[in-house]
Scaffold this motif. Structure first.
Motif, PDB file in Angstrom:
ATOM      1  N   UNK A  68       4.140 -10.255   1.396  1.00  0.00           N
ATOM      2  CA  UNK A  68       2.724 -10.220   1.761  1.00  0.00           C
ATOM      3  C   UNK A  68       2.287  -8.764   1.652  1.00  0.00           C
ATOM      4  N   UNK A  69       1.897  -8.381   0.449  1.00  0.00           N
ATOM      5  CA  UNK A  69       1.604  -6.983   0.143  1.00  0.00           C
ATOM      6  C   UNK A  69       0.330  -6.905  -0.687  1.00  0.00           C
ATOM      7  N   UNK A  70      -0.616  -6.062  -0.236  1.00  0.00           N
ATOM      8  CA  UNK A  70      -1.824  -5.759  -1.010  1.00  0.00           C
ATOM      9  C   UNK A  70      -2.550  -7.024  -1.462  1.00  0.00           C
ATOM     10  N   UNK A  71      -2.623  -7.978  -0.550  1.00  0.00           N
ATOM     11  CA  UNK A  71      -3.348  -9.195  -0.870  1.00  0.00           C
ATOM     12  C   UNK A  71      -2.553 -10.234  -1.639  1.00  0.00           C
TER      13      UNK A  71
END
Length: 510
Positions: A68-71
């Motif tokens: 779950x990174x940068x959207x």
């Protein structure tokens, strides 16, 4: 001492069920040098077909990764460690026996774990996600290694769900659901996979019929039936170890036979039966595993187990094993055939002796197995019969006498035979005894290791003997020391000595 007259005509073919599978600690250990060095030693001299261990989905393997990174959020399957380990297995000529478990933390329905390395023992919170993980793994393996190769790897669902330590609450209903979901997923990937279970702990008799009935009722595939067998009683704990009582030496074979008896006429009595773990003790810190007694105790199991089951997997090939934490000494009662640093235990030699046997069984008794090779060689495995805790103590020696036929493949009888013997007992071929005599060094020096390697090799003797003319037999009297296993290889001799050779003149004393 009566003589066993060994027949000329074979009575059976030697089963290879004893080396179909061998066990290992959790799969991530396959990234370590000592582990791979041990596996190479075992494969070079014994040559197991499959290897089975826990934890293919344990978080240390890193197969399932949430992000779950940068959207960007989702799940990614990562094959980095799995590929390295399977590559290493195949490189030394051994195939995986895939045990599906434990639960990745991201899929787990609870926090309960087992072992020092914390394998999660709970059902999946979402069976769809579990099934997706299983399917993705099998599809990846097929894509990387080829369908024909991967379909030769059995697929087993979980490990010992009959114990609450390994499956939350030891719930039959929940395991039956896990098995059903998983087995059908496996077959959806490719109907050619061989899938099975329930991989139960010893004496889990009350699981067999309910498992069979559930798979019938739900039309769930079961290509093989798997279970475990051990021969010791409850653990009596001491620091960094345990002592346990031993059942009689026939206990393991009785356990091998029990599931077919309980299943009766059900179809699961007829599918292949795999004992995916067996040993004397179920503890990785019981010193019995390091002894010559262990080898003598297991000899009749290796010789007779193939009559009862299709495979039985020694638990384990190496002391690279961390269920109870990092071992505190080089000899610590570990399951392995080898210690750390590849010191051979007596039970290793039992397996190495088995690997030298011929395919034609000429005779079998409670203390011997006589086989013949296609080239006429005879190989004899003999052992001192041993008992359990409640049986009488074994005598200091054990004797037997064999009358053995010896002919060449063309039917001719040699005048002499060469007899080569390897011995392992409480003293010979026994690094554990040497380690005791060295003062039990927890971490041996280089010099001490050299002594242990030398002490671990079987004692070898050899002699020539006459073959009785007309009847083509040799007389083989054997005296075995305490807890001994011995291998005797007998070769027909073709004498090529030139007529001018006179060995009495070697020292010039003529």
């Amino acid at each position: 001492m009566s003589t066993v007259v060994v027949p000329q005509t074979p009575i059976a073919s030697q089963s290879d069920a004893w080396r179909k599978v061998v066990g290992t600690c959790h799969m991530v250990m396959g990234l370590r040098k000592d582990y791979l060095d041990s596996l190479r030693v075992v494969q070079a001299e014994i040559g197991f077909e499959h290897i089975r261990g826990h934890g293919i989905f344990h978080d240390w393997m890193g197969v399932l990764r949430r992000y779950d990174v940068a959207g960007h959020a989702g799940t990614r399957y990562v094959w980095t460690y799995l590929d390295q380990i399977v590559d290493a297995y195949l490189e030394v000529g051994i195939k995986p026996f895939l045990e599906l478990g434990f639960m990745p933390e991201a899929l787990a329905s609870g926090p309960e774990t087992v072992f020092w390395w914390k394998g999660n023992i709970t059902p999946p919170a979402d069976y769809a996600e579990w099934n997706a993980l299983v399917a993705a793994t099998l599809r990846h393996l097929i894509a990387r290694y080829g369908r024909d190769e991967v379909l030769s790897w059995p697929v087993e669902v979980w490990n010992e769900p009959s114990l609450p330590e390994f499956w939350k609450d030891a719930s039959k209903a929940e395991y039956f659901r896990l098995y059903e979901e998983t087995a059908k997923t496996v077959k959806d990937v490719d109907a050619g996979f061989q899938v099975g279970g329930p991989a139960t702990s010893p004496q889990a008799d009350d699981w067999y019929v309910p498992f069979a009935e559930h798979t019938d009722a739900t039309d769930t595939p079961v290509d093989f039936f798997s279970f475990h067998a051990y021969a010791t009683g409850p653990a009596q704990h001491v620091p960094f170890g345990v002592y346990q009582t031993m059942h009689g030496a026939g206990s393991l074979l009785e356990q091998f036979a029990r599931p077919r008896t309980i299943l009766g006429g059900h179809r699961l009595a007829s599918v292949p039966h795999h004992v995916t773990e067996f040993n004397t003790s179920y503890r990785p810190d019981n010193p019995v595993h390091d002894t010559a007694y262990n080898a003598a105790y297991l000899a009749p199991t290796l010789v007779g187990g193939g009559d009862l089951v299709d495979s039985f997997s020694y638990w384990t090939f190496s002391d690279m094993f961390e269920e109870q934490g990092v071992p505190a000494a080089i000899f610590h009662g570990g399951f392995g055939l080898l210690t750390h640093r590849q010191i051979k235990k007596p039970t290793y030699h039992l397996y190495a002796f088995m690997a030298r046997l011929g395919t034609q069984v000429l005779a079998r008794g409670d203390d011997h197995l006589v086989t013949r090779h296609d080239d006429g060689r005879i190989t004899v495995l003999a052992w001192q019969p041993v008992g359990g805790t409640d049986d009488p103590t074994e005598p200091d020696t054990h004797t037997l006498r064999l009358s053995i036929p010896l002919t060449r493949p063309d039917g001719t009888t040699p005048a002499t035979a060469y007899v080569h013997r390897r011995r392992v007992n409480n003293h010979d071929g026994n690094a554990f005894t040497a380690w005791q005599q060295l003062g039990r060094p927890a971490s041996p020096t280089t010099r001490q290791l050299d002594r242990l390697y030398e002490a671990a090799e079987p004692t070898v003797t050899h002699h020539a003997t006459d073959v009785a003319p007309g009847i083509g037999r040799i007389d083989l009297p054997l005296t075995l020391a305490h807890h001994e296993i011995t291998l005797i290889e007998i070769d027909p001799v073709t004498d090529e000595t030139p007529t001018w050779i006179d060995d009495t003149r070697i020292l010039g004393r003529f």
